[in-house]
Write an enzyme that holds these catalytic residues in place. Sequence first.
Site, PDB file in Angstrom:
ATOM      1  N   ASP A  41       0.856  -1.180   0.000  1.00 39.78           N
ATOM      2  CA  ASP A  41       0.000   0.000   0.000  1.00 39.78           C
ATOM      3  C   ASP A  41       0.894   1.233   0.000  1.00 39.78           C
ATOM      4  O   ASP A  41       2.011   1.208   0.534  1.00 39.78           O
ATOM      5  CB  ASP A  41      -0.900   0.013   1.240  1.00 39.78           C
ATOM      6  N   ASP A  77      -2.179  -2.886  -4.615  1.00 37.58           N
ATOM      7  CA  ASP A  77      -3.035  -3.231  -3.480  1.00 37.58           C
ATOM      8  C   ASP A  77      -3.816  -1.972  -3.105  1.00 37.58           C
ATOM      9  O   ASP A  77      -4.502  -1.407  -3.934  1.00 37.58           O
ATOM     10  CB  ASP A  77      -2.193  -3.784  -2.333  1.00 37.58           C
ATOM     11  N   ASP A 129      -4.213   2.027   4.109  1.00 36.55           N
ATOM     12  CA  ASP A 129      -4.795   1.063   5.044  1.00 36.55           C
ATOM     13  C   ASP A 129      -4.579   1.551   6.466  1.00 36.55           C
ATOM     14  O   ASP A 129      -3.476   1.983   6.828  1.00 36.55           O
ATOM     15  CB  ASP A 129      -4.137  -0.317   4.894  1.00 36.55           C
ATOM     16  N   ARG A 158     -14.048   0.658  -1.577  1.00 35.31           N
ATOM     17  CA  ARG A 158     -13.346   0.938  -0.314  1.00 35.31           C
ATOM     18  C   ARG A 158     -13.014   2.417  -0.159  1.00 35.31           C
ATOM     19  O   ARG A 158     -11.865   2.817  -0.172  1.00 35.31           O
ATOM     20  CB  ARG A 158     -12.066   0.101  -0.191  1.00 35.31           C
TER      21      ARG A 158
END
Length: 430
Positions: free
Chosen positions: A211, A250, A254, A307
Amino acid sequence: MNRSTKLGAAAAAALVLTVTAPAAGAHSGPRPADPARATLPAGDGWASAGTGTTGGADADASRVFTVTTWAELRAALAVPGTEPRIVKVVGTLNATEAGCAAFEAPGYDFQQYLADYDPAVWGYENEVSGPQEELRAASAAAQSRAVKVKVPSNTTLIGVGRDATILGAGLQVTGVDNVVIRNLTLESPLDCFPQWDPTDGADGAWNSEYDALVVYGSTHVWIDHNTFTDGAHPDSSLPRYYGEIYQQHDGELDIVRGADLVTVSWNAFTDHDKTLMIGNSDGAGATDRGKLRVTLHHNLFDNVVERAPRVRFGQVDAYNNHYVVPDGTYVYSLGIGFESQLVAEKNAFTLAPEVPVGQILKKWKDAPVTTTGNYVNGRPVDLLAVHNEQIPSEILRPDAGWTPVLRTRVDHPRAVPALVGHRAGAGRPH
């Protein structure tokens, strides 16, 4: 006054970093002369709770570094000690400038990998194993060591000017407290060695790591005025093997594994698939329950597939964000997951005509959600009611059970698209 601090060999090859003295009167008002000494305003989201978030604002001159290469950045962040530090990024820092071949383990051959694990040969019943998979994993480990860097406690990492950029890196805010990351363009890392998993779904899938930014088990983190993007490598540019996209991305951000008290403000998240995840596992209750308290405000989510965010466990306050959905590749924006308590208020959504409004919410697990005062294409819409009407197989419950109070300004959702469009992202007015 400027001077140089020479780092030891253990801190990345005895690099010399420019050290910049703090501006006079840096703490005299809410807007210090040096933006690197700015602190999160009181009441500005969850990261302002308790001790608040100051990053490296109080850094001594000997712990203020200006870096112009990836190696210099790694060295500056590796300087020992948790006393406040400021790291200023100038220009473009490239974590993978040497190319993917620099990470390949001897004997790794991608064409041989494709031949060995072709579903016509390997099938779909078992995960891949054997020499080429072991060499792929070794190559991936080499890339991981090269592109990940840890950001210590009491640090401000900030871009200078309008074009400060970090390419292909994974910033790790892991197990620390009091970090500020501002005014950077972060181009998503491109995984050189995705793994083929024939057991992932009916047709198998390529899975990637890295990430752009991970907040893991850390507290008091302010992420502000950054641009997250796939840049020169959008998913549309990626090839397909075995009929599936060779996914080399990815997430962009996060926030996971017991992370807590985070404010994400005035950022631009663009052109990405799995964008922002808060809580990475339904089984992480021992570390995540009562934590993952995150505020998202005045962010732009432009052409992101899903997301934005997906939430587990946390009390997440998402308000005054602008979501731009230009076409039918969209999956959802707000993911309601296990034990989540998401409050989504006064956001603006600009949807293409073919995108159903009910798709904005996605039910992953049964959990309550508050959705009030949101606008879609300039008009007020009850997102929860429309979702439950259009997707009756995923009925969601109202009322997240808490009321956010840590907000410094709340704008009318009709004003949000212009306001966020003008100010969100790196190099924009603060």
